[in-house]
Design a protein around this motif. Structure first.
Motif, PDB file in Angstrom:
ATOM      1  N   ASP A  98       0.826  -1.216   0.000  1.00 32.62           N
ATOM      2  CA  ASP A  98       0.000   0.000   0.000  1.00 32.62           C
ATOM      3  C   ASP A  98       0.854   1.257   0.000  1.00 32.62           C
ATOM      4  OD1 ASP A  98      -2.333  -1.321  -0.047  1.00 32.62           O
ATOM      5  OD2 ASP A  98      -2.937  -0.828   2.018  1.00 32.62           O
ATOM      6  N   ASP A  99       1.938   1.191   0.772  1.00 35.24           N
ATOM      7  CA  ASP A  99       2.827   2.358   0.839  1.00 35.24           C
ATOM      8  C   ASP A  99       3.536   2.578  -0.490  1.00 35.24           C
ATOM      9  OD1 ASP A  99       2.215   3.179   3.370  1.00 35.24           O
ATOM     10  OD2 ASP A  99       3.725   1.907   4.315  1.00 35.24           O
ATOM     11  N   ARG A 156       1.075   4.237  -2.712  1.00 35.15           N
ATOM     12  CA  ARG A 156       0.896   5.651  -2.329  1.00 35.15           C
ATOM     13  C   ARG A 156       2.064   6.515  -2.791  1.00 35.15           C
ATOM     14  NH1 ARG A 156      -0.681   3.810   2.727  1.00 35.15           N
ATOM     15  NH2 ARG A 156      -2.937   3.603   2.806  1.00 35.15           N
ATOM     16  N   ARG A 167       1.954   9.645  -5.292  1.00 31.30           N
ATOM     17  CA  ARG A 167       2.527  10.946  -4.906  1.00 31.30           C
ATOM     18  C   ARG A 167       3.467  11.477  -5.983  1.00 31.30           C
ATOM     19  NH1 ARG A 167       5.633   9.995  -0.237  1.00 31.30           N
ATOM     20  NH2 ARG A 167       3.632  10.037   0.796  1.00 31.30           N
ATOM     21  N   ARG A 211      -7.173   7.723  -2.227  1.00 32.21           N
ATOM     22  CA  ARG A 211      -6.246   6.833  -1.515  1.00 32.21           C
ATOM     23  C   ARG A 211      -5.600   7.517  -0.318  1.00 32.21           C
ATOM     24  NH1 ARG A 211      -4.529   2.167  -4.732  1.00 32.21           N
ATOM     25  NH2 ARG A 211      -5.896   2.160  -6.537  1.00 32.21           N
ATOM     26  N   ARG A 212      -6.066   8.717  -0.024  1.00 32.90           N
ATOM     27  CA  ARG A 212      -5.516   9.475   1.109  1.00 32.90           C
ATOM     28  C   ARG A 212      -3.988   9.556   1.064  1.00 32.90           C
ATOM     29  NH1 ARG A 212      -9.911  10.309   3.982  1.00 32.90           N
ATOM     30  NH2 ARG A 212     -11.578   8.769   3.847  1.00 32.90           N
ATOM     31  N   VAL A 213      -3.503   9.962  -0.103  1.00 29.58           N
ATOM     32  CA  VAL A 213      -2.053  10.117  -0.288  1.00 29.58           C
ATOM     33  C   VAL A 213      -1.656  11.515   0.163  1.00 29.58           C
ATOM     34  CG1 VAL A 213      -0.209  10.231  -2.022  1.00 29.58           C
ATOM     35  CG2 VAL A 213      -2.062   8.544  -2.261  1.00 29.58           C
TER      36      VAL A 213
END
Ligand SMILES: [Fe+2]
Ligand SMILES: [Fe+2]
Length: 181
Positions: free
Chosen positions: A14-15, A18, A22, A72-74
Motif C-alpha cells: 500500500d505504501d 501511495r 505521490r 487513496r488518502r495520499v
C-alpha cells in the motif's frame, strides 16, 4: 498474485502504491507547469496549438491523480511550491531560447516520464489493474508528446545534447525527491 515485490524490510504494498501516486501527481503537476511556462512565451507562435494540445492532456492526467490522491488518502509532495516555480521557469526559459529548445525540453522530460511510467507498470504487475491501465494510457500520451516535440525540431535546438542531458538529469532528480518528500 503478482504485485509490488515485497521483501522483509520493504515498504508494504500500500505504501509503495501511495508513493507512486505521490510522485506521479507531482510529475503531472510539474508537466502542466512546464507547458504553461512555454505558452506564456510561445502562446502566439506557430507551435502554440501543438503545445496547447499537450497541455490539455497534462491537465487530464493531473485531474486523474488529483482524484487518486484524494481517494487513496495520499499525502501530496511537500515540494509542490518548488515544482510550481521550477516547472514554469524551465518551460519559459527554454521557450525564450526558441521553439526548438522548448521542444527539446518536452522531448527530454517526456522520455524520462515514459521510462518512469514503464517502471511503475512493471512494478505493479497485476496488483492494481485500474491504476496500471491509467498509467499505460498516460504513458502513450507522453510518448506522443515526445514524438510531437521531435517532429517539431527538438533535435535541432542549440546545444541539444547538453540541454537534453541537463533536463533529463533534473527530471530524474525531481522524481527521486517527489517520491520521498
Ligand atoms: Fe502527463
Ligand atoms: Fe506529457
Amino acid at each position: 498474485m503478482s504485485g509490488p515485490r515485497r521483501l522483509p524490510g520493504d515498504l508494504a504494498a500500500d505504501d509503495i502504491v501511495r508513493r507512486m501516486i505521490r510522485v506521479d501527481h507531482a510529475g503531472e503537476y510539474g508537466a502542466a507547469r512546464i507547458y504553461a511556462g512555454q505558452l506564456a512565451v510561445l502562446g502566439r507562435s506557430p507551435v502554440a496549438p501543438a503545445i496547447r494540445r499537450m497541455a490539455e492532456q497534462e491537465q487530464r492526467h493531473l485531474a486523474a491523480f488529483d482524484k487518486l490522491v484524494a481517494e487513496r488518502r495520499v499525502r501530496p509532495t511537500a515540494l509542490s511550491p518548488l515544482w510550481h516555480v521550477a516547472g514554469w521557469a524551465l518551460g519559459a526559459a527554454t521557450a525564450l531560447v526558441g521553439e526548438r529548445a522548448a521542444m527539446a525540453c518536452t522531448a527530454a522530460v517526456e522520455e524520462v516520464i515514459d521510462q518512469h511510467y514503464g517502471g511503475q507498470i512493471e512494478e505493479l504487475g497485476s496488483s492494481e489493474p485500474a491504476l496500471a491501465a491509467s498509467l499505460e494510457e498516460f504513458r502513450r500520451n507522453e510518448v506522443e508528446h515526445r514524438d510531437t516535440a521531435i517532429a517539431a525540431g527538438a533535435e535541432d535546438a542549440p546545444a541539444y545534447e547538453l540541454l537534453s542531458a541537463a533536463i533529463k538529469a533534473g527530471s530524474k532528480l525531481a522524481i527521486w525527491l517527489s517520491t520521498r518528500l
